[in-house]
Design a protein around this motif. Structure first.
Motif, PDB file in Angstrom:
ATOM      1  N   ASN A 446       5.654  87.709  58.315  1.00 47.65           N
ATOM      2  CA  ASN A 446       6.898  88.024  57.609  1.00 47.65           C
ATOM      3  C   ASN A 446       6.923  89.446  57.057  1.00 47.65           C
ATOM      4  O   ASN A 446       7.916  89.845  56.439  1.00 47.65           O
ATOM      5  N   ARG A 447       5.831  90.176  57.282  1.00 52.22           N
ATOM      6  CA  ARG A 447       5.744  91.538  56.762  1.00 52.22           C
ATOM      7  C   ARG A 447       6.035  92.531  57.886  1.00 52.22           C
ATOM      8  O   ARG A 447       5.561  92.372  59.011  1.00 52.22           O
ATOM      9  N   THR A 448       6.818  93.532  57.599  1.00 51.78           N
ATOM     10  CA  THR A 448       7.116  94.586  58.567  1.00 51.78           C
ATOM     11  C   THR A 448       6.318  95.842  58.210  1.00 51.78           C
ATOM     12  O   THR A 448       6.312  96.271  57.050  1.00 51.78           O
ATOM     13  N   TRP A 449       5.668  96.408  59.241  1.00 49.77           N
ATOM     14  CA  TRP A 449       4.818  97.575  59.011  1.00 49.77           C
ATOM     15  C   TRP A 449       5.409  98.802  59.678  1.00 49.77           C
ATOM     16  O   TRP A 449       6.069  98.715  60.714  1.00 49.77           O
ATOM     17  N   ASN A 450       5.125  99.947  59.084  1.00 49.29           N
ATOM     18  CA  ASN A 450       5.459 101.243  59.689  1.00 49.29           C
ATOM     19  C   ASN A 450       4.165 102.053  59.739  1.00 49.29           C
ATOM     20  O   ASN A 450       3.779 102.706  58.778  1.00 49.29           O
ATOM     21  N   ILE A 451       3.492 101.955  60.875  1.00 47.97           N
ATOM     22  CA  ILE A 451       2.155 102.536  60.993  1.00 47.97           C
ATOM     23  C   ILE A 451       2.186 104.057  60.807  1.00 47.97           C
ATOM     24  O   ILE A 451       1.306 104.636  60.145  1.00 47.97           O
ATOM     25  N   GLU A 452       3.176 104.721  61.368  1.00 51.58           N
ATOM     26  CA  GLU A 452       3.237 106.183  61.240  1.00 51.58           C
ATOM     27  C   GLU A 452       3.398 106.616  59.791  1.00 51.58           C
ATOM     28  O   GLU A 452       2.907 107.673  59.396  1.00 51.58           O
ATOM     29  N   ARG A 453       4.066 105.778  59.006  1.00 50.13           N
ATOM     30  CA  ARG A 453       4.234 106.101  57.578  1.00 50.13           C
ATOM     31  C   ARG A 453       3.005 105.669  56.781  1.00 50.13           C
ATOM     32  O   ARG A 453       2.493 106.424  55.950  1.00 50.13           O
ATOM     33  N   ASP A 454       2.530 104.446  57.040  1.00 51.85           N
ATOM     34  CA  ASP A 454       1.449 103.894  56.229  1.00 51.85           C
ATOM     35  C   ASP A 454       0.085 104.491  56.593  1.00 51.85           C
ATOM     36  O   ASP A 454      -0.807 104.584  55.735  1.00 51.85           O
ATOM     37  N   LEU A 455      -0.098 104.855  57.863  1.00 53.84           N
ATOM     38  CA  LEU A 455      -1.347 105.498  58.319  1.00 53.84           C
ATOM     39  C   LEU A 455      -0.954 106.729  59.127  1.00 53.84           C
ATOM     40  O   LEU A 455      -0.881 106.692  60.363  1.00 53.84           O
ATOM     41  N   PRO A 456      -0.696 107.826  58.465  1.00 55.08           N
ATOM     42  CA  PRO A 456      -0.090 109.002  59.123  1.00 55.08           C
ATOM     43  C   PRO A 456      -0.837 109.522  60.345  1.00 55.08           C
ATOM     44  O   PRO A 456      -0.217 109.990  61.295  1.00 55.08           O
ATOM     45  N   ASP A 457      -2.175 109.480  60.353  1.00 62.48           N
ATOM     46  CA  ASP A 457      -2.932 110.057  61.466  1.00 62.48           C
ATOM     47  C   ASP A 457      -3.308 109.018  62.524  1.00 62.48           C
ATOM     48  O   ASP A 457      -3.920 109.367  63.533  1.00 62.48           O
ATOM     49  N   PHE A 458      -2.953 107.771  62.287  1.00 66.90           N
ATOM     50  CA  PHE A 458      -3.454 106.693  63.143  1.00 66.90           C
ATOM     51  C   PHE A 458      -2.994 106.846  64.587  1.00 66.90           C
ATOM     52  O   PHE A 458      -3.790 106.734  65.522  1.00 66.90           O
ATOM     53  N   VAL A 459      -1.711 107.092  64.803  1.00 66.73           N
ATOM     54  CA  VAL A 459      -1.177 107.135  66.163  1.00 66.73           C
ATOM     55  C   VAL A 459      -1.824 108.258  66.963  1.00 66.73           C
ATOM     56  O   VAL A 459      -2.235 108.071  68.121  1.00 66.73           O
ATOM     57  N   ALA A 460      -1.930 109.441  66.362  1.00 66.96           N
ATOM     58  CA  ALA A 460      -2.548 110.572  67.066  1.00 66.96           C
ATOM     59  C   ALA A 460      -4.004 110.285  67.397  1.00 66.96           C
ATOM     60  O   ALA A 460      -4.479 110.613  68.495  1.00 66.96           O
ATOM     61  N   GLN A 461      -4.720 109.661  66.472  1.00 69.59           N
ATOM     62  CA  GLN A 461      -6.130 109.347  66.706  1.00 69.59           C
ATOM     63  C   GLN A 461      -6.278 108.293  67.804  1.00 69.59           C
ATOM     64  O   GLN A 461      -7.164 108.391  68.660  1.00 69.59           O
ATOM     65  N   PHE A 462      -5.398 107.292  67.791  1.00 66.53           N
ATOM     66  CA  PHE A 462      -5.472 106.238  68.795  1.00 66.53           C
ATOM     67  C   PHE A 462      -5.095 106.783  70.174  1.00 66.53           C
ATOM     68  O   PHE A 462      -5.702 106.424  71.189  1.00 66.53           O
ATOM     69  N   GLN A 463      -4.095 107.667  70.216  1.00 62.01           N
ATOM     70  CA  GLN A 463      -3.703 108.295  71.480  1.00 62.01           C
ATOM     71  C   GLN A 463      -4.854 109.141  72.031  1.00 62.01           C
ATOM     72  O   GLN A 463      -5.114 109.153  73.241  1.00 62.01           O
ATOM     73  N   ASP A 464      -5.559 109.817  71.144  1.00 62.90           N
ATOM     74  CA  ASP A 464      -6.706 110.627  71.574  1.00 62.90           C
ATOM     75  C   ASP A 464      -7.798 109.755  72.178  1.00 62.90           C
ATOM     76  O   ASP A 464      -8.401 110.124  73.194  1.00 62.90           O
TER      77      ASP A 464
END
Length: 1002
Positions: A446-464
């Motif tokens: 029931n919780r909605t997350w915004n990973i780019e907001r909540d973990l700012p570097d996460f997407v770039a690190q995961f893409q790397d």
């Protein structure tokens, strides 16, 4: 309510960790944990020993987390800095040491025909130091002239930790191995059917000079050290005895490519003619690892070949696959000149994956292409001439007379890929921790997350990480020559990562996928570390001559295959057969074990007693059941699990060993707790052969960093758990036996009619077991203790004694960084710490149908005697290597095996408290229902008393059914007779004679 409370408590715990992680002080501290050792080592620190390949089976902590870089990374930095290779030589006599640890057992003297050498009789962690005066800065290789101690208790390679000026420049210097020379006893002996018996390896070590290299075969060339001009202190630390003649520092040997080498040849190096020189691979001059063994192959082109016979005619590829395992052959050439090298090999172990070998002639790679020569995959035997990428054979310049050819396992072409894959796994672990910290470990749909907001570097690190994995996959295909199962597996992981990147906010609900990716990639990393290659024969062929045919023709293969098929219908012997007056013994172990037992019986038992023995291979205990039912059971069976004797005894199938008048004398040979599972209705129906112990394993480096001593009681464990967990570390699962027994409870009442788990002490033990997870948050499950302990994710935990051998053999980089101790216990009145724990035994039995009871009893007494067990334990380890350590239950024989004194002391202390769980009718329900009770209490949050009572009802229902079947109770449930189970309340005093004398003797 219970579930909500547990969830709330878990979230609070995560919040506390996040607060701590945000602190600057903690960040500086956490960056070092879980660590290996500091880059500097103090004078008082127990010097650790060292690594295999520098790569770990990743279970949480990787080598890259340790703060120690790989050699490849450091070497690249040195090259970028323009540091030149050394010039000149620096030689130091072994006796010219400048310092030593207080416990170092060293003396100057003579050793194996050499005078003025350093004799270092190391037993535990010790060190010696040498002062090195360097005139010119440069990169230096190190040679050591040494001689290992030779004897039954000296079998493993010598492992050294190498430091300069109390620091290590790279991870690999922590564990450098000096090897022994082993030689198979040839020709092999044959059994009565004409089959060869696998020959044992003999230590033929002499004075050797070795250039130091990493112990995992991860680099093409030996290791180098950067030394500036001036004085330096070289420290060697270890616990393996050796003699040292000298230490030499010098420039690395230059190795040109083939084109350059060929261009420098003079007119004397001409092609010659003549017959090819054939070398049978199994007839090696020596090998550096006793576990490199021979195998038999029935391919008609394999030599030697004899139809219908078992002939050891090849090098076992699965046992020649790791580390720096090396084989050397000698051969004589009739004249100086150029020769080709050909060989017949099989490389079909890992689909489509190539294997690499470093090939040396007369102790040196003749040109750079031989430093890591590729053997491609194929489904069957292959013949090849060593050649370049265009199929042109290489020509080797040989001198008249005796020459040597050496092949060494290497993973050098794969090393950069493995390093990058290791870093990717570490990155996935970090990203999984990010998600866990964000969500508190709970999946809330029931919780909605915004990973780019909540973990700012996460997407770039995961893409790397995704991009780096794709690059690793492509490079692996390039090195391997084609796509294989590992690269296909990486593609699957890439697709999973791509899906998550496409819906990145959904990753908060699928954090377990990140853990799964780590596990898959860690498994691929482990597979990359093995390089199997089976070898039949080699040829030294004059350059102007053709290479002999190396593969069987199609018709030869068909003819040989048809004969082998028909031969399977003609077994040489049947389990039920045996000559009259011959004791028939079945053994549920491998063929090597059967052959060795037969050999020892012929050599030791029969001459002493006059009793002939026929030892047969028992493939499965199921056959034992069928044979017994058919009335053709053996006289004696060995290698059975500890439950089988009771199952046969309760059905009247076994001989009661207490009927022999000298049984009480044999009973004293073993710990009373060892006999418990063999007891039934007043008798004992089995005798222990091997015995495993649960021991406490601990990482010295991690506990030292955290400021903890080795825990002595469970209270000590509970005290350290919060600090471990704050640092993403934990304690692994523990079996229930420790808590039940140490709280003074039993699993069954003495009459054997009911369990004793619902007594106050029984419930207390069960609750403490479940509280370990509910209250103290220990790990609820662990896929591999070995991998997690090796990586550092689990720096302390309980495992059986087989983990000891695993760590000694497969994790040399941790030598000196870990230890074993008795398991934590419960403090008793009077100050004693009770450490009761079960383990496991394998047994020998005698069948009731035997007509040779006296002879069978004599055999069992001989087989479990100290003399027979010591001989067998030593021989099986010499035959197959240290990984086959024989955990004999005979304490006198056990103490003759090559244990470290401090480890033997710990094992002896735990041996006092060994206590197996009894067998009663229906007791097979015990383990299952206790696990169900644990699941209900720990996973579902059900009250422990209610959960235990439910389990007890189910156990006793099955017990009642079986007790009635075997006439212990009547149809109304009333007792007819008592099982009268044995009671063991006191630790075994039989250990005491060995506590001092046994350790000192070792």
């Amino acid at each position: 309510m219970v579930r909500e409370f547990l969830r709330f408590r878990h979230r609070i715990g995560i919040a506390i960790v996040l607060v701590l992680l945000s602190g600057t002080a903690f960040n500086g501290y956490a960056s070092q944990l879980p660590a290996g050792v500091n880059d500097s080592v103090t004078e008082d620190e127990a010097p650790p020993q060292a690594p295999e390949s520098g790569l770990q089976d990743v279970g949480g902590q990787t080598d890259s987390d340790r703060g120690e870089p790989y050699y490849s990374e450091v070497l690249e930095q040195w090259k970028q800095q323009g540091i030149p290779e050394a010039s000149g030589q620096i030689t130091v006599r072994g006796t010219a040491y400048a310092g030593k640890s207080d416990n170092a057992r060293i003396e100057a003297g003579s050793f194996e025909n050499k005078d003025d050498v350093l004799v270092w009789a190391a037993e535990s962690d010790e060190w010696i130091e040498y002062e090195i005066d360097v005139e010119r800065e440069g990169l230096y290789a190190i040679d050591i002239s040494y001689h290992p101690f030779v004897g039954e208790k000296y079998r493993k390679p010598i492992t050294l930790n190498v430091l300069f000026d109390q620091s290590r420049p790279y991870l690999e210097s922590r564990s450098i191995q000096l090897y022994r020379k082993w030689q198979d006893a040839m020709p092999p002996e044959k059994d009565e059917y004409g089959d060869e018996i696998r020959p044992a390896s003999q230590d033929v070590s002499d004075w050797m000079t070795a250039r130091l290299r990493d112990s995992g075969g991860a680099y093409e060339r030996p290791l180098l050290w950067h030394l500036t001009a001036g004085k330096h202190v070289l420290r060697l630390s270890g616990s393996d005895p050796l003699a040292i003649e000298s230490i030499m520092l010098q420039a690395p040997d230059p190795i040109d490519d083939y084109k350059t080498v060929a261009s420098k040849r003079t007119g004397e190096a001409a092609a010659v003619s003549g017959d090819a020189i054939e070398i049978e691979a199994e007839r090696a001059a020596w090998k550096n690892d006793s576990s490199v063994s021979l195998s038999y192959d029935n391919d008609v082109a394999s030599t030697p070949y004899e139809r219908g016979k078992l002939i050891y005619n090849a090098i076992n590829g699965e046992r020649w696959a790791t580390g720096n395992q090396e084989i050397t052959w000698t051969f004589d050439v009739p004249e100086d000149g150029l020769y080709k090298i050909a060989m017949r090999f099989q490389q079909s172990y890992s689909s489509n994956r190539s294997t690499f070998r470093s090939i040396s002639v007369n102790g040196k790679a003749p040109f750079s292409e031989m430093e890591a020569y590729r053997f491609p995959y194929a489904s069957g035997w292959q013949g090849t001439t060593l050649q370049d990428g265009n199929g042109e054979p290489y020509e080797f310049e040989l001198k008249k007379g005796t020459n040597t050819l050496t092949m060494r396992v290497t993973q050098a072409p794969l090393k950069p890929i493995m390093v990058d894959l290791d870093h990717i796994i570490s990155g996935l672990k970090d990203r999984a921790l990010d998600i866990t910290a964000l969500t508190g470990g709970a999946v809330d749909p029931n919780r909605t997350w915004n990973i780019e907001r909540d973990l700012p570097d996460f997407v770039a690190q995961f893409q790397d990480l995704y991009d780096r994995l794709r690059d690793v996959e492509k490079r692996l295909i390039s090195v391997n020559g084609r796509s294989d199962a590992l690269t296909q597996g990486m593609v699957t992981v890439e697709k999973d990562m791509q899906e998550l990147l496409g819906n990145i906010n959904h990753i908060a609900y699928e954090a377990d996928k990140l853990t799964g990716m780590q596990g898959k990639l860690a498994d691929y990393l482990q597979q990359l570390g093995t390089q199997p290659l089976q070898l039949d024969r080699l040829y030294i062929v004059p350059a102007s001559e053709d290479v002999p045919k190396l593969e069987a023709s199609f018709f030869q293969k068909v003819k040989g295959g048809l004969f082998d098929f028909l031969h399977t219908f003609k077994p040489k012997t049947k389990l039920g057969n045996g000559e009259k007056g011959e004791l028939n013994v079945w053994v549920q172990r491998g063929r090597d074990y059967v052959n060795l037992i037969q050999q020892l019986a012929d050599e030791m038992f029969t001459p002493e007693t006059g009793i002939k023995v026929k030892v047969n291979l028992l493939p499965s205990s199921d056959q034992l059941v069928l044979m017994n039912a058919a009335g053709i059971a053996p006289d004696v069976a060995l290698g059975l699990s500890q439950d089988l004797p009771f199952e046969y005894a309760v059905r009247g199938g076994l001989y009661d060993l207490t009927q022999f008048p000298d049984f009480d004398q044999i009973y004293e040979r073993f710990a009373p707790g060892t006999w418990i599972p063999f007891y039934y209705d007043g008798g004992y129906y089995g005798i222990a052969e091997t015995q495993t112990f649960e021991m406490l394993y601990y990482r010295k480096d991690v506990l030292s960093r955290l400021g903890f001593d080795v825990p002595d009681t469970w209270d000590d464990v509970y005290e350290m758990l919060p600090t471990l967990q704050q640092n993403n570390l934990n304690f692994p699962p523990v079996s229930n036996a420790a808590f039940i027994y140490q709280n003074g409870a039993e699993f069954f009442e003495q009459d054997g009619m009911k369990t004793a788990l619902t007594t106050p002490k029984g419930f207390e033990g069960f609750k403490e077991w479940t509280d370990l997870y509910n209250v103290h948050a220990a790990d609820q499950q662990l896929a591999s203790f070995f991998q997690s302990f090796r990586s550092g994710a689990v720096p302390i935990g309980i495992a059986d004694i087989t983990a000891y051998i695993q760590l000694m053999v497969a994790a040399p980089e941790l030598n000196g960084l870990w230890g074993i101790a008795p398991i934590p216990g419960k403090l008793q009145q009077g100050g004693t710490v009770a450490r009761w724990m079960s383990g496991g035994v394998q047994s020998g039995v005698m069948f009731k149908s035997t007509k040779m009871a006296e002879e069978g009893w004599k055999f069992l007494k001989w087989w479990t005697s100290a003399e027979a067990q010591e001989r067998f334990g030593n021989d099986i380890e010499m035959l197959n290597g240290q990984a086959f350590r024989w955990n004999t239950s005979n304490i006198e024989a056990f103490m003759t095996l090559p244990w470290k004194p401090e480890d033997a002391a710990s094992i002896l202390e735990q041996w006092r408290w060994f206590k197996e769980i009894p067998n009663v009718p229906g007791s097979y329900y015990l383990a299952r229902e206790l696990q169900n009770a644990w699941n209900r209490t720990v996973l579902d949050g059900i009250n422990p008393r209610s959960s235990l009572e439910t389990a007890v009802k189910d156990i006793e229902r099955e017990m009642s059914r079986k007790l009635q079947e075997f006439k212990f109770i009547d149809a109304n449930g009333k007792p007819v007779k008592s099982l009268d189970l044995p009671v063991v309340k006191e630790p075994w005093k039989g250990v005491e004679p060995y506590v001092e004398s046994g350790i000192e003797a070792d």
